[in-house]
Design a protein around this motif. Structure first.
Motif, short mmCIF file in Angstrom:
data_model
loop_
_atom_site.label_atom_id
_atom_site.label_comp_id
_atom_site.label_asym_id
_atom_site.label_seq_id
_atom_site.Cartn_x
_atom_site.Cartn_y
_atom_site.Cartn_z
N CYS A 55 -6.78 -28.04 -5.30
CA CYS A 55 -6.61 -28.91 -6.52
C CYS A 55 -6.94 -28.48 -7.24
N SER A 56 -6.68 -29.09 -8.79
CA SER A 56 -7.10 -29.22 -10.03
C SER A 56 -6.05 -30.49 -10.59
N ASN A 57 -7.11 -30.45 -11.55
CA ASN A 57 -6.46 -31.37 -12.91
C ASN A 57 -5.03 -31.37 -13.31
N ASP A 58 -4.52 -32.57 -14.62
CA ASP A 58 -3.48 -31.44 -14.77
C ASP A 58 -3.55 -30.75 -15.94
N GLY A 70 -6.96 -28.27 -16.57
CA GLY A 70 -6.85 -27.60 -15.58
C GLY A 70 -6.97 -27.28 -14.95
N ARG A 106 -13.21 -29.24 -12.48
CA ARG A 106 -12.13 -30.72 -12.35
C ARG A 106 -10.66 -29.96 -10.87
N THR A 107 -12.27 -29.21 -9.98
CA THR A 107 -11.39 -29.69 -8.89
C THR A 107 -11.81 -29.62 -7.45
N LYS A 115 -2.57 -24.57 -9.15
CA LYS A 115 -3.96 -25.47 -8.12
C LYS A 115 -2.54 -26.68 -8.82
N ASN A 152 -1.77 -30.78 -9.39
CA ASN A 152 -2.59 -31.52 -9.58
C ASN A 152 -2.08 -32.95 -8.90
N GLU A 179 -0.57 -35.45 -10.00
CA GLU A 179 0.82 -35.23 -10.59
C GLU A 179 1.93 -34.85 -9.68
N ASP A 180 1.31 -33.24 -9.95
CA ASP A 180 2.50 -32.50 -9.22
C ASP A 180 2.86 -33.44 -7.30
#
Length: 163
Positions: free
Chosen positions: A41-44, A49, A27-28, A53, A55, A57-58
């Motif tokens: 980026c990546s997921n939470d 994630g 999930r990147t 990286k 995400n 939300e960040d």
């Protein structure tokens, strides 16, 4: 006046078989905008994630905090308040339902703002409550945003360190 914004999101998580298997892909992705550095980026991390990286939300809480800061600096300058340092450590509360759907429930901005001696701190605090009326990001979210500013009166050393 209408503004148009562009971004390119490119999935980088194909590990060789695409999405043939749920656990067979990462999930990147990369965010790129011409002329600006690419953001990997990546997921939470709670969802598997990469914690090194950014995400979504960040990025959302950071965007809202940055928008608030920029409007605060503008309003402070217009009100005759000299800010010599500003740092925020926002936090947000989110929920994930059993279905996997998630959302933010609330966010709190906690800016630490250094101002010159003699600053009207009551006015400096009141400015925060005007920003939600004008900040692009704050006006776009559907959860409450609270403000807990802390003010520091600059010393001669603080002022020199921030120039």
């Amino acid at each position: 006046m209408e503004s148009i914004y562009h971004s390119t999101i490119k999935w980088t998580g194909n590990l060789g078989q695409g999405t043939a298997h749920y656990r067979g892909y990462a999930r990147t992705w990369d965010i790129s905008i011409p002329g600006k550095p690419t953001i990997a980026c990546s997921n939470d991390p709670l969802l598997g994630g990469d914690p090194s990286k950014m995400n979504p939300e960040d990025l959302l809480i950071s965007s809202l905090s940055a928008c608030h800061m920029l409007w605060y600096l503008h309003l402070a300058s217009s009100a005759g308040i000299t800010v010599v340092a500003y740092q925020d450590m926002p936090s947000a509360v989110g929920e994930v339902l059993k279905s996997g759907a998630g959302r933010f429930l609330s966010m709190t901005l906690k800016p630490v703002i250094t101002v010159l001696p003699g600053t009207d701190l009551q006015l400096a605090e009141q400015l925060h409550h005007k920003i939600h009326e004008v900040c692009f990001i704050a006006r776009s979210v559907n959860f409450p945003v609270d403000y807990q500013p802390e003010f520091i009166i600059a010393s001669d050393k603080t002022t020199a360190d921030n120039t």
